[in-house]
Motif scaffolding. Sequence first.
Motif, short mmCIF file in Angstrom:
data_model
loop_
_atom_site.label_atom_id
_atom_site.label_comp_id
_atom_site.label_asym_id
_atom_site.label_seq_id
_atom_site.Cartn_x
_atom_site.Cartn_y
_atom_site.Cartn_z
N GLU A 433 0.76 -1.17 -0.35
CA GLU A 433 -0.14 -0.21 -0.30
C GLU A 433 0.52 1.29 0.22
OE1 GLU A 433 -3.30 1.74 3.01
OE2 GLU A 433 -2.88 -0.19 3.04
N ALA A 434 1.74 1.29 0.97
CA ALA A 434 2.91 2.79 0.72
C ALA A 434 3.74 2.35 -0.53
CB ALA A 434 3.74 2.24 2.01
N ALA A 435 3.33 1.38 -1.00
CA ALA A 435 4.38 1.84 -2.44
C ALA A 435 3.17 2.36 -3.19
CB ALA A 435 5.25 0.17 -2.72
N LEU A 436 1.99 1.64 -3.20
CA LEU A 436 1.41 2.22 -4.25
C LEU A 436 0.30 3.70 -4.02
CD1 LEU A 436 -1.07 -0.50 -4.68
CD2 LEU A 436 0.12 0.03 -6.47
N LYS A 437 1.30 4.33 -3.13
CA LYS A 437 1.05 5.37 -2.87
C LYS A 437 2.03 6.59 -2.96
CE LYS A 437 -2.28 5.05 1.63
NZ LYS A 437 -2.90 5.31 2.81
N ALA A 438 3.45 6.09 -2.89
CA ALA A 438 4.27 6.79 -3.11
C ALA A 438 4.56 6.75 -4.29
CB ALA A 438 5.67 6.15 -2.51
N THR A 439 4.37 5.91 -4.97
CA THR A 439 5.22 6.04 -7.11
C THR A 439 3.28 6.31 -7.19
OG1 THR A 439 4.40 3.14 -7.00
CG2 THR A 439 6.68 3.86 -6.21
N GLY A 440 1.97 6.95 -6.44
CA GLY A 440 1.67 6.38 -7.58
C GLY A 440 1.19 8.20 -8.27
N ARG A 441 0.43 8.05 -9.34
CA ARG A 441 0.24 9.51 -9.43
C ARG A 441 -0.51 10.78 -8.35
NH1 ARG A 441 -3.07 13.25 -13.61
NH2 ARG A 441 -1.40 15.19 -14.43
N PRO A 442 -0.08 11.88 -8.18
CA PRO A 442 -1.52 12.82 -7.38
C PRO A 442 -2.48 13.19 -8.45
CG PRO A 442 1.33 13.22 -6.78
CD PRO A 442 1.82 12.47 -8.45
N ILE A 443 -2.78 12.90 -7.65
CA ILE A 443 -4.39 13.69 -8.44
C ILE A 443 -5.14 14.63 -7.47
CG2 ILE A 443 -6.47 13.77 -9.20
CD1 ILE A 443 -4.57 12.05 -10.98
N ARG A 444 -4.96 15.82 -7.56
CA ARG A 444 -6.13 16.75 -6.89
C ARG A 444 -8.21 16.13 -7.37
NH1 ARG A 444 -5.11 21.25 -3.29
NH2 ARG A 444 -3.32 20.81 -4.74
N ASP A 445 -8.96 16.20 -6.41
CA ASP A 445 -9.67 16.47 -6.51
C ASP A 445 -10.41 18.46 -7.26
OD1 ASP A 445 -12.91 16.54 -7.09
OD2 ASP A 445 -13.03 15.39 -4.72
#
Length: 576
Positions: A433-445
Amino acid sequence: MTTPRTFLAACLLAASTLSAGAAAVVQDGAAIDARLKAEGSVRVTVRYATAWNGKDLPHWAGVPDGYLAALPGEQTTRIRSALGTAALAGTTAKRMAIKRSRYAPGFSVTVTAAELAELAADPAVTAIQLEQVFSPTLDASLPRIGAPAAIAAGADGRNTAVAVIDTGVDLDHPFLRGKVTLKQACFSSNIPFVMSSLCPSGGDTEIATGAGDDCGPLVSGCFHGTHVAGIVAGVNRTATGPRRGVAPGAKILPIMAGSMVVDCGNERAPCVRFNGLDLLDALGFVIERVNRADLPGTPIAAVNMSLGGGRNTGDCDLVNGLMKAQIDALRSRGVATVIASGNDGFTDAVGSPACISSAVTVGSTDTATDRVSVFSNMNRMVDLLAPGSVIQSSVPGGGFAGLQGTSMATPHVAAAFAAIKSVEPTATVARIEAALKATGRPIRDTRPGGTLIRSRIELDDAAAKVRAENPDLSAAPTARQILTKSSLTSFSPAGRSFTIRATGSRLGFEVRDVPVFLETSVGSGSIAAGSSTRITVRPSAAAFFLPAGTYDGNIKVVNRDAIGDVATLRVRLVVR
């Protein structure tokens, strides 16, 4: 969660920490009273105290088969105690329509006001809650999340399974050929005038090959589980339709948990809905599979739950405590429970059970624009985002269809856990989960009222990060260390020290299984990559009262960042 279908409120068993003899906690009191006044009876879910109550030992992760075997008799005793013998047979039993859980200390029942008062007065009853039902939540998405590159690097889900708790799966669909495990289950409800079972046998419970089949074209919504399963692990051998799912090497453990109802609102009747007890039993079935390890070569990596409802601005751990205990148990064994956030378009709330803090809660992004989907629920409980807009996948009958909803986003994430576990089997839920969060593309709502930023998963980068970390723990010396009682008040030496070393990356550790005659200098901690720490083992006060003899202790140092990575500190006390 399929838009625009209604996202109904989930009513799961309340988890009470009260002991037997305390007053029962009554949830939804106003709604229960209103139903009693309007209809003269109400259907409630009841939880009772037991030797195992979902919180005290034995923990869900170690519930023995003997407890499960004794549960039916225990439930009969509790029902007879609270409602009398008439509740077990005859016209009264038929009116009450008691539904028992196969795995949990609870049941649901139709009661009058007087019978409800009897339940509330029973010292063994700890929680009473209104029983509700709720509905499912509904090839361009794969490149968006980096799945092709991950698959090319070997992270394709092989040697793993994803449990899909849903409306069943079309077992004959070409997209899912060879993907479904032989062990399958159905948990469904026969409650007169409320809902009817959709299990192939017509019973409440069926555990057999074929039990996970979809519920057929005559019941609205039964396509849902087949579509979800295809997103996880489908493989297309034809020229039409999507080529494959996110983790095409994974297997599907299909668990049919829906029941048929005729009160469907704007949806075509009859339709499929879920009973809260059936979901608890479905998760209990998954835990049983993990405990028994009886899916050879395909350990379960994740559970997908594309369902739920309600509006929760924070966590719902107290109300959903029994389900949280199940999710925690699975998480401790390396299995992620991935749940859809809901399709109400909230910018400050999610549905239940997505509001359980230890679940992995998933919101949706638009596949084309990479923005938060207009229908997706969002708040601080949302952990990750994935594409959920017009996702092509399998539907019953051999065809394909494009559907949208957080239901479609959620299996992208469940499959991501399977894909990563296929190349790093010891990786914990927290680490992935931490890896998915750290490497994912930040998307703002950016919707009106939206403020949050969450990561839309990038599977290839996350898999590479998890593989690169690979935390590993070791202890030295490995030989058994001896402490000999040299006088009434001392042992020689006074203690033995062990070196605990971390390689690969930083890790957290926990000391377990310390016998009563020993004590350790630390109980937990963390170690930087390439570094070490020392743990000293000494005789405890109890050691000085031991009779003459030899006493061995095998103390476990558990790597909290890798499933199954354990070092043993071996110590022997010699008392003369």
